[in-house]
Design a protein around this motif. Structure first.
Motif, PDB file in Angstrom:
ATOM      1  N   LEU A 179       0.702  -1.185   0.069  1.00  0.00           N
ATOM      2  CA  LEU A 179       0.072  -0.038  -0.052  1.00  0.00           C
ATOM      3  C   LEU A 179       0.750   1.157   0.037  1.00  0.00           C
ATOM      4  O   LEU A 179       0.671   2.247  -0.761  1.00  0.00           O
ATOM      5  CB  LEU A 179      -1.048  -0.018   1.309  1.00  0.00           C
ATOM      6  N   ASP A 180       1.821   1.155   0.719  1.00  0.00           N
ATOM      7  CA  ASP A 180       2.881   2.405   1.001  1.00  0.00           C
ATOM      8  C   ASP A 180       3.559   2.511  -0.231  1.00  0.00           C
ATOM      9  O   ASP A 180       4.041   3.831  -0.649  1.00  0.00           O
ATOM     10  CB  ASP A 180       3.717   2.136   2.136  1.00  0.00           C
ATOM     11  N   SER A 181       3.924   1.531  -1.121  1.00  0.00           N
ATOM     12  CA  SER A 181       4.502   1.463  -2.067  1.00  0.00           C
ATOM     13  C   SER A 181       3.829   2.230  -3.447  1.00  0.00           C
ATOM     14  O   SER A 181       4.372   2.197  -4.517  1.00  0.00           O
ATOM     15  CB  SER A 181       5.324   0.336  -2.563  1.00  0.00           C
ATOM     16  N   GLY A 182       2.626   2.290  -3.101  1.00  0.00           N
ATOM     17  CA  GLY A 182       1.639   2.634  -4.059  1.00  0.00           C
ATOM     18  C   GLY A 182       1.249   1.790  -5.053  1.00  0.00           C
ATOM     19  O   GLY A 182       0.421   2.019  -6.048  1.00  0.00           O
ATOM     20  N   ARG A 183       1.367   0.435  -4.829  1.00  0.00           N
ATOM     21  CA  ARG A 183       0.908  -0.566  -5.471  1.00  0.00           C
ATOM     22  C   ARG A 183      -0.370  -1.049  -5.129  1.00  0.00           C
ATOM     23  O   ARG A 183      -0.653  -0.946  -4.079  1.00  0.00           O
ATOM     24  CB  ARG A 183       1.977  -1.527  -5.825  1.00  0.00           C
ATOM     25  N   PRO A 184      -1.035  -1.683  -6.157  1.00  0.00           N
ATOM     26  CA  PRO A 184      -2.469  -2.347  -5.413  1.00  0.00           C
ATOM     27  C   PRO A 184      -2.029  -3.327  -4.486  1.00  0.00           C
ATOM     28  O   PRO A 184      -1.311  -4.321  -4.813  1.00  0.00           O
ATOM     29  CB  PRO A 184      -3.170  -2.941  -6.766  1.00  0.00           C
ATOM     30  N   SER A 185      -2.838  -3.562  -3.439  1.00  0.00           N
ATOM     31  CA  SER A 185      -2.538  -4.345  -2.410  1.00  0.00           C
ATOM     32  C   SER A 185      -3.585  -5.507  -2.155  1.00  0.00           C
ATOM     33  O   SER A 185      -4.748  -5.031  -2.021  1.00  0.00           O
ATOM     34  CB  SER A 185      -2.227  -3.761  -1.103  1.00  0.00           C
ATOM     35  N   PRO A 186      -3.400  -6.803  -2.390  1.00  0.00           N
ATOM     36  CA  PRO A 186      -4.847  -7.532  -2.607  1.00  0.00           C
ATOM     37  C   PRO A 186      -5.096  -8.023  -1.101  1.00  0.00           C
ATOM     38  O   PRO A 186      -4.409  -7.954  -0.198  1.00  0.00           O
ATOM     39  CB  PRO A 186      -4.023  -8.826  -3.192  1.00  0.00           C
ATOM     40  N   VAL A 187      -6.466  -8.054  -1.138  1.00  0.00           N
ATOM     41  CA  VAL A 187      -7.374  -8.509   0.143  1.00  0.00           C
ATOM     42  C   VAL A 187      -7.988  -9.872  -0.290  1.00  0.00           C
ATOM     43  O   VAL A 187      -8.670  -9.735  -1.412  1.00  0.00           O
ATOM     44  CB  VAL A 187      -8.046  -7.575   0.739  1.00  0.00           C
TER      45      VAL A 187
END
Lengths: 307, 376
Positions: free
Chosen positions: B108-116
């Protein structure tokens, strides 16, 4: 003119022949009785005449109309009182009568007059607002009769109208019936009671779906074969046992406090007296007797069984 | 005419003198509307969920807290691992399990989509679909706010993050998508059909059972006069039930008819007539009241529940069964009732449903007349 004319009428239920090849005629203005034990086919025959059961074969003309070809015309001309109480128990006497008058499209004024007259005649006037379900057996049958008569039918069909009715009501009922022939009404009624049958002008004796004989009570009794002997005895059962061995015995039936013995051949009184005396049975009298309708019925049924 | 009137009057007396049955017939719609109205409900009022947090970060906690704050989500607790989801579903503790994988915050912090991952208990299909939609929607919304927050932190213009097409949904006729708005008109249809068909299923066979049929059979009354006369009083009862059922839907569930009340009433009467004709047919066929009632129930209520569009759209039914569903008065009435009550339409779009009801009435009446016999 014949009010009812039945020819070869049959109605079978499976293998049961409820009514089996029945033929007879009823003249206009007659009171005609159909007499026989329970299960003889009386009710089916009455329903056939009323056009509410379709015959298996044969036919009948009732009040000038054919029950097979035009049962609805028959229905307009007949009054029918079924054996089962078929009026509405939650309707009052008055409501039931008015309903039936409407069913037959009877003129309102005339129906009103007939209703008042019959209520007075049957003694039901004080109960006109009582529900039919709360009436006694005799009152129910009188109500049924009123409803069957409200449209002035020419033929009245009554299926066991006095079964389960007390003797007093039964007498009232017959008093009303007796007046009808003079008004041009023909009555066909069924009954299991022999004593009631003697009030009919003519009778048909019925058993196992067949009509065994037709005629007046006197005619039918006269046709009884053999000689009748009436034995008055304090021990009818003992006498019956002894008489069973008598050669030529046709029938022996208790009849009130006496015994009706029917014998083939002559000297019946002497033969009966001899055998009873020989066996030591006490009896006060043995005399020739007239055959009754019951004797006639027993004779006919016996012959039907052997045939 | 006089005979028909006599039969109708007599039947009316029967109805009025049988106080208990009369009371039952008038209170039954009240009870049924309440019962069905509260019991049959597709709305999801509480969506219980559990969390598997493999990230143990501020972001994962933030996700769980935010989800708990959204209606109708109810937080049920945190699980040790995803394998425990099975037992949670089996015991019915939660309908949905949200799995936040390790590295969630980092991505999230790296600005990439984060899966849930979202696990849904699919054993109750309708509810599962709704639960899935809600959960995905809620998490996506959350994701967008997070993205916006990050964008702000890096000085990126928020406008760039706005979607090119902004979809704005407005639902007509049932703005809150409440299932009762959809169900109540159908419910009125089912109740009217049940009452009309079951009541009339007794009318001829009852006379046969009580012996009074012998009087009618031996009288010169015509079959048509008898059947019509017998049905008339039940049409009045049916009309009363229409008022009670529609009134209950309005008063208790707030389903206010938008269209003409008069049109609704008139078409409801045709519907009651069609339903009565079915009951009448079975009354002519059966030899006992119980059999007649059973037959009428099987022939009306059961197929109506499934095939009339009460719960499932008629278009989803296999084509062969769709033909059958057109034979059910309720299919046409439910379309009429939804049209008038929810959409407020006039006769224009639904006239052919009314015609179908009239034709079904004629069809069943003719069948009843053919089966009716004035013999014992």
């Amino acid at each position: 003119m014949q009010a009812v004319s039945v020819t070869g009428l049959s109605r079978h239920y499976g293998t049961t022949r409820a009514v089996d090849d029945v033929s007879f005629e009823v003249a206009s203005g007659e009171i005609f009785g159909i007499v026989g034990p329970d299960g003889a086919g009386k009710t089916t025959l009455m329903r056939l005449l009323a056009g509410i059961v379709t015959p298996t074969s044969g036919g009948a003309m009732v009040a000038g109309c054919d029950v097979v070809a035009d049962p609805e015309a028959v229905k307009q001309r007949i009054g029918y009182l079924s054996q089962v109480f078929s009026l509405y128990r939650d309707l009052t006497i008055g409501e039931n009568i008015d309903f039936v008058a409407d069913l037959y499209s009877e003129d309102l004024v005339r129906a009103g007059e007939a209703k008042a007259r019959m209520l007075a005649m049957t003694g039901l006037a004080p109960f006109v607002d009582r529900q039919a379900g709360r009436l006694s057996g005799g009152m129910k049958q009188k109500l049924g009769l009123m409803c069957a008569l409200i449209h002035r039918p020419t033929v009245l069909l009554l299926d066991e109208p006095t079964t389960g009715v007390d003797p007093l009501s039964r007498r009232d009922f017959w008093r009303i019936l007796a007046d009808l022939p003079s008004q041009g009404v023909t009555i066909v009624l069924s009954s299991p009671y022999m004593d009631e049958a003697s009030r009919c002008h003519r009778l048909a004796l019925m058993d196992h779906g067949r009509v065994l004989a037709v005629g007046s009570a006197a005619e039918l009794a006269a046709r009884v074969s053999g000689q009748m002997v009436e034995v008055v005895t304090p021990d009818p059962r003992g006498a019956l046992r002894v008489l069973e061995g008598l050669p030529g015995l046709l029938s022996a039936t208790p009849f009130g406090d006496a015994l009706h013995v029917r014998l083939d051949g002559d000297d019946a009184v002497a033969r009966v007296s001899a055998v009873l005396a020989g066996a030591g049975v006490v009896f006060s009298e043995a005399r020739p007797a007239e055959a009754s309708l019951e004797d006639a019925f027993i004779d006919l049924v016996g012959r039907g069984e052997t045939a | 005419m006089r005979r028909t009137r006599a039969i109708a009057r007599k039947e009316w007396i029967h109805i009025l003198r049988d106080k208990r049955s009369l009371a039952a017939v008038l209170t039954l719609p009240v009870v049924l509307v309440l019962l069905y109205g509260y019991a049959v409900n597709f709305d999801l009022n509480a969506l219980s969920f559990a969390l598997v947090d493999d990230d143990h970060s501020a972001a994962s906690r933030h996700l769980a807290e935010n989800l708990s704050g959204v209606r109708p989500f109810v937080f049920k607790g945190t699980l040790a691992n995803a394998a425990e989801a099975d037992s949670v579903f089996q015991r019915g503790i939660a309908r949905v399990v949200v799995v936040v994988p390790a590295g969630f915050e980092r991505l999230l912090d790296s600005g990439r989509p984060s899966p849930v991952q979202v696990l849904v208990d699919g054993s109750e299909g309708t509810i599962a679909t709704i639960a899935q939609t809600y959960t995905v929607g809620a998490i996506s919304t959350l994701g967008r706010t997070l993205t916006k927050a990050q964008a702000q932190g890096r000085g990126i213009s928020k406008r760039l993050l706005e979607p090119a097409i902004d979809v704005r949904v407005r639902v007509l006729y049932n703005p809150d998508l409440l299932s009762r708005m959809f169900l109540v008109p159908g419910l009125i249809g089912i109740i009217l059909m049940m009452l009309a068909a079951l009541l009339t299923s007794g009318i001829i066979v009852r006379e046969r059972e009580s012996g009074t049929f012998e009087l009618l059979a031996a009288s010169p009354i015509g079959p048509m006069e008898l059947l019509v006369g017998k049905m008339l009083p039940y049409l009045i009862i049916g009309a009363a039930d229409v008022v009670v059922a529609v009134g209950m839907g309005w008063a208790v569930f707030g389903v206010e008819p938008k269209g003409s009340l008069l049109l609704l009433f008139a078409l409801s009467l045709v519907y009651v007539l069609a339903s009565s004709a079915i009951g009448l047919f079975f009354s002519c066929v059966a030899r006992s009241q119980q059999t007649a009632m059973m037959m009428a129930f099987v022939a009306t209520v059961i197929p109506t529940m499934i095939l009339s569009g009460f719960a499932f759209p008629v278009r989803n039914i296999p084509l062969v069964l769709q033909g059958l569903s057109q034979m059910l008065p309720a299919t046409h009435y439910i379309a009429i009732a939804r049209g008038i009550i929810l959409k407020g339409i006039g006769l224009g779009p639904i006239w052919w449903h009314g015609l179908a009801l009239a034709l079904l009435t004629v069809f069943w009446m003719r069948l009843a007349l053919r089966k009716f016999s004035k013999t014992l």
